[in-house]
Write a protein that holds these residues in place. Structure first.
Motif, PDB file in Angstrom:
ATOM      1  N   ASP A  44     -85.425  -4.328 120.129  1.00  0.00           N
ATOM      2  CA  ASP A  44     -85.912  -4.184 121.724  1.00  0.00           C
ATOM      3  C   ASP A  44     -84.984  -5.970 122.106  1.00  0.00           C
ATOM      4  N   THR A  45     -86.321  -7.092 121.212  1.00  0.00           N
ATOM      5  CA  THR A  45     -86.214  -8.297 121.233  1.00  0.00           C
ATOM      6  C   THR A  45     -84.598  -8.709 120.505  1.00  0.00           C
ATOM      7  N   THR A  46     -84.054  -7.861 119.657  1.00  0.00           N
ATOM      8  CA  THR A  46     -82.391  -8.550 119.613  1.00  0.00           C
ATOM      9  C   THR A  46     -81.554  -8.045 120.713  1.00  0.00           C
ATOM     10  N   GLU A  47     -81.430  -6.320 121.178  1.00  0.00           N
ATOM     11  CA  GLU A  47     -81.115  -6.111 122.537  1.00  0.00           C
ATOM     12  C   GLU A  47     -80.829  -7.386 123.350  1.00  0.00           C
ATOM     13  N   TYR A  48     -81.915  -8.248 124.108  1.00  0.00           N
ATOM     14  CA  TYR A  48     -81.627  -8.372 124.859  1.00  0.00           C
ATOM     15  C   TYR A  48     -82.202 -10.127 124.993  1.00  0.00           C
ATOM     16  N   CYS A  49     -81.349 -10.271 123.908  1.00  0.00           N
ATOM     17  CA  CYS A  49     -81.622 -11.989 123.303  1.00  0.00           C
ATOM     18  C   CYS A  49     -80.617 -12.666 124.328  1.00  0.00           C
ATOM     19  N   VAL A  50     -80.550 -13.931 124.214  1.00  0.00           N
ATOM     20  CA  VAL A  50     -79.982 -15.408 124.977  1.00  0.00           C
ATOM     21  C   VAL A  50     -79.082 -15.028 123.960  1.00  0.00           C
ATOM     22  N   PRO A  51     -77.628 -15.102 124.634  1.00  0.00           N
ATOM     23  CA  PRO A  51     -76.522 -15.434 123.853  1.00  0.00           C
ATOM     24  C   PRO A  51     -76.626 -16.533 122.987  1.00  0.00           C
ATOM     25  N   SER A  52     -75.566 -16.234 121.910  1.00  0.00           N
ATOM     26  CA  SER A  52     -75.615 -18.144 121.363  1.00  0.00           C
ATOM     27  C   SER A  52     -75.106 -18.634 122.115  1.00  0.00           C
ATOM     28  N   GLU A  53     -74.259 -18.891 122.847  1.00  0.00           N
ATOM     29  CA  GLU A  53     -73.287 -19.999 123.648  1.00  0.00           C
ATOM     30  C   GLU A  53     -75.655 -20.925 124.073  1.00  0.00           C
ATOM     31  N   THR A  54     -76.112 -19.867 124.368  1.00  0.00           N
ATOM     32  CA  THR A  54     -77.550 -21.083 124.563  1.00  0.00           C
ATOM     33  C   THR A  54     -78.214 -21.738 123.904  1.00  0.00           C
ATOM     34  N   ILE A  55     -78.258 -20.738 123.188  1.00  0.00           N
ATOM     35  CA  ILE A  55     -78.982 -21.352 121.739  1.00  0.00           C
ATOM     36  C   ILE A  55     -78.569 -23.467 121.708  1.00  0.00           C
ATOM     37  N   LEU A  56     -76.700 -22.571 121.083  1.00  0.00           N
ATOM     38  CA  LEU A  56     -76.279 -24.021 120.585  1.00  0.00           C
ATOM     39  C   LEU A  56     -77.134 -25.049 122.082  1.00  0.00           C
ATOM     40  N   SER A  57     -76.613 -24.525 122.836  1.00  0.00           N
ATOM     41  CA  SER A  57     -76.985 -25.399 124.185  1.00  0.00           C
ATOM     42  C   SER A  57     -77.879 -26.530 124.008  1.00  0.00           C
ATOM     43  N   ALA A  58     -79.035 -25.236 123.657  1.00  0.00           N
ATOM     44  CA  ALA A  58     -80.481 -26.179 124.011  1.00  0.00           C
ATOM     45  C   ALA A  58     -80.676 -26.685 122.929  1.00  0.00           C
ATOM     46  N   LEU A  59     -79.848 -26.352 121.613  1.00  0.00           N
ATOM     47  CA  LEU A  59     -80.203 -27.505 120.644  1.00  0.00           C
ATOM     48  C   LEU A  59     -79.672 -28.615 120.794  1.00  0.00           C
ATOM     49  N   GLY A  60     -78.445 -28.875 121.482  1.00  0.00           N
ATOM     50  CA  GLY A  60     -77.918 -30.009 121.317  1.00  0.00           C
ATOM     51  C   GLY A  60     -78.785 -31.195 122.711  1.00  0.00           C
ATOM     52  N   GLU A  61     -78.982 -30.245 123.860  1.00  0.00           N
ATOM     53  CA  GLU A  61     -80.019 -30.963 124.424  1.00  0.00           C
ATOM     54  C   GLU A  61     -81.029 -31.449 124.068  1.00  0.00           C
ATOM     55  N   MET A  62     -81.874 -30.898 123.391  1.00  0.00           N
ATOM     56  CA  MET A  62     -83.069 -31.403 122.289  1.00  0.00           C
ATOM     57  C   MET A  62     -83.026 -32.180 121.329  1.00  0.00           C
ATOM     58  N   GLY A  63     -81.019 -32.650 121.216  1.00  0.00           N
ATOM     59  CA  GLY A  63     -81.251 -34.364 120.858  1.00  0.00           C
ATOM     60  C   GLY A  63     -80.818 -34.382 119.035  1.00  0.00           C
ATOM     61  N   PHE A  64     -80.056 -32.393 119.063  1.00  0.00           N
ATOM     62  CA  PHE A  64     -79.137 -31.993 117.882  1.00  0.00           C
ATOM     63  C   PHE A  64     -78.111 -32.464 117.609  1.00  0.00           C
ATOM     64  N   VAL A  65     -77.108 -32.684 116.919  1.00  0.00           N
ATOM     65  CA  VAL A  65     -76.006 -32.815 116.849  1.00  0.00           C
ATOM     66  C   VAL A  65     -75.324 -32.192 116.099  1.00  0.00           C
ATOM     67  N   ASP A  66     -73.775 -31.781 115.593  1.00  0.00           N
ATOM     68  CA  ASP A  66     -72.809 -30.773 114.989  1.00  0.00           C
ATOM     69  C   ASP A  66     -73.512 -29.518 114.752  1.00  0.00           C
ATOM     70  N   ALA A  67     -74.200 -28.548 115.605  1.00  0.00           N
ATOM     71  CA  ALA A  67     -74.875 -27.674 116.478  1.00  0.00           C
ATOM     72  C   ALA A  67     -73.421 -26.972 115.941  1.00  0.00           C
ATOM     73  N   SER A  68     -73.805 -25.895 115.313  1.00  0.00           N
ATOM     74  CA  SER A  68     -72.846 -24.631 114.363  1.00  0.00           C
ATOM     75  C   SER A  68     -73.269 -23.382 114.314  1.00  0.00           C
ATOM     76  N   LEU A  69     -72.302 -22.152 114.602  1.00  0.00           N
ATOM     77  CA  LEU A  69     -72.702 -20.585 114.516  1.00  0.00           C
ATOM     78  C   LEU A  69     -71.948 -20.015 113.734  1.00  0.00           C
ATOM     79  N   HIS A  70     -72.519 -19.399 112.558  1.00  0.00           N
ATOM     80  CA  HIS A  70     -72.373 -18.730 111.150  1.00  0.00           C
ATOM     81  C   HIS A  70     -72.725 -17.530 111.333  1.00  0.00           C
ATOM     82  N   GLU A  71     -71.050 -16.383 111.274  1.00  0.00           N
ATOM     83  CA  GLU A  71     -72.100 -15.074 111.446  1.00  0.00           C
ATOM     84  C   GLU A  71     -71.025 -14.220 110.853  1.00  0.00           C
ATOM     85  N   ILE A  72     -71.872 -13.011 110.106  1.00  0.00           N
ATOM     86  CA  ILE A  72     -71.302 -12.352 109.528  1.00  0.00           C
ATOM     87  C   ILE A  72     -71.175 -10.221 109.921  1.00  0.00           C
TER      88      ILE A  72
END
Length: 267
Positions: free
Chosen positions: A222-250
């Motif tokens: 259930d936490t997997t199915e309703y988790c926020v989209p990856s764009e939200t996670i990447l955006s939060a990383l950027g807002e909190m002072g991280f750079v070069d945020a990237s997503l890798h998936e298989i």
């Protein structure tokens, strides 16, 4: 083991007024109020921790440790680095990190569940601390690398957690977040839901006589199915002072990892 303490020192981005970002909406089936979520999780993990290595083997078909080592190396983990593994669970990511950093490096695992920490102590790592990712009991700029394996869904606020990750990392430090997510394929989504939520829940509950195993697998999905989209996670990383945020998936997005770097110049 230590208990979490109030972080001190370097100003945290989290101190700036901001809108919290929960990793998923409250799941009232498991807890009545959001404030009860961490208690529910700690108790559930305490009662099921002894089976977590078997769960990992079943979900990853025996490839879990190989995949973790691969992700750590590709994200930039090298010999001699000092690593913090947040929400370490039974210590699987910490175990892989220890093998990579070698004797010149160090690995500390952190988890709020006493049961998980007891299981982690059975592995090759010995440095574990009790605490939560949103309030890390470590000084500023302590670590070269911070990892979190399949537990991002369990933090209360992504921005608070990411701000703490940034605080304890040295400038140029790396964060790696491993996650299991909703695959984009409707067929793979249905198959994954059935295998994890239904089949594994029934099998583990029946084989162990522990009904909490069924609750665990249902909550996991259930936490997997309703988790926020990856764009939200990447955006939060950027807002909190991280750079070069990237997503890798298989596997059509079923397995994803997020990588980012703490900016050399901090605020």
């Amino acid at each position: 083991m230590m208990s979490a303490t109030e972080p001190q020192g370097e100003s945290s981005v989290a101190r700036v007024p901001m809108v919290p970002v929960a990793p998923h909406p409250p799941l009232r089936r498991y807890y009545a109020e959001e404030g009860e979520r961490q208690v529910f999780l700690n108790e559930l993990f305490n009662r099921t921790a002894y089976q977590y290595r078997n769960i990992d083997k079943a979900t990853g078909f025996g490839s879990g440790l190989w995949y973790r080592r691969k992700a750590l190396r590709e994200a930039g983990l090298k010999p001699g680095m000092h690593v913090l593994d947040v929400a370490c669970g039974p210590g699987l990511v910490a175990q892989c990190a220890r093998a990579i950093v070698g004797p010149s490096g160090s690995v500390i695992g952190l988890d709020p569940s006493i049961g998980m920490l007891r299981e982690a102590q059975k592995g090759p790592c010995r440095n574990f601390v009790r605490g939560i990712g949103e309030q890390l009991p470590f000084p500023d700029r302590t670590f070269d690398f911070l990892s979190m394996g399949y537990a991002l869904r369990h933090v209360s606020d992504l921005k608070t957690a990411f701000s703490e990750y940034r605080r304890v990392l040295k400038p140029g430090g790396i964060v790696l977040l491993l996650d299991i997510c909703r695959p984009r394929s409707p067929f793979l989504l249905s198959l994954s839901r059935f295998y994890i939520k239904t089949m594994m829940g029934i099998v583990f509950a029946a084989s162990t006589g522990n009904r909490d195993m069924k609750t665990l697998m249902e909550y996991w999905w259930d936490t997997t199915e309703y988790c926020v989209p990856s764009e939200t996670i990447l955006s939060a990383l950027g807002e909190m002072g991280f750079v070069d945020a990237s997503l890798h998936e298989i596997f059509n997005g079923l397995l994803r990892d997020y990588r980012a770097v703490k900016a050399e110049k901090t605020v």
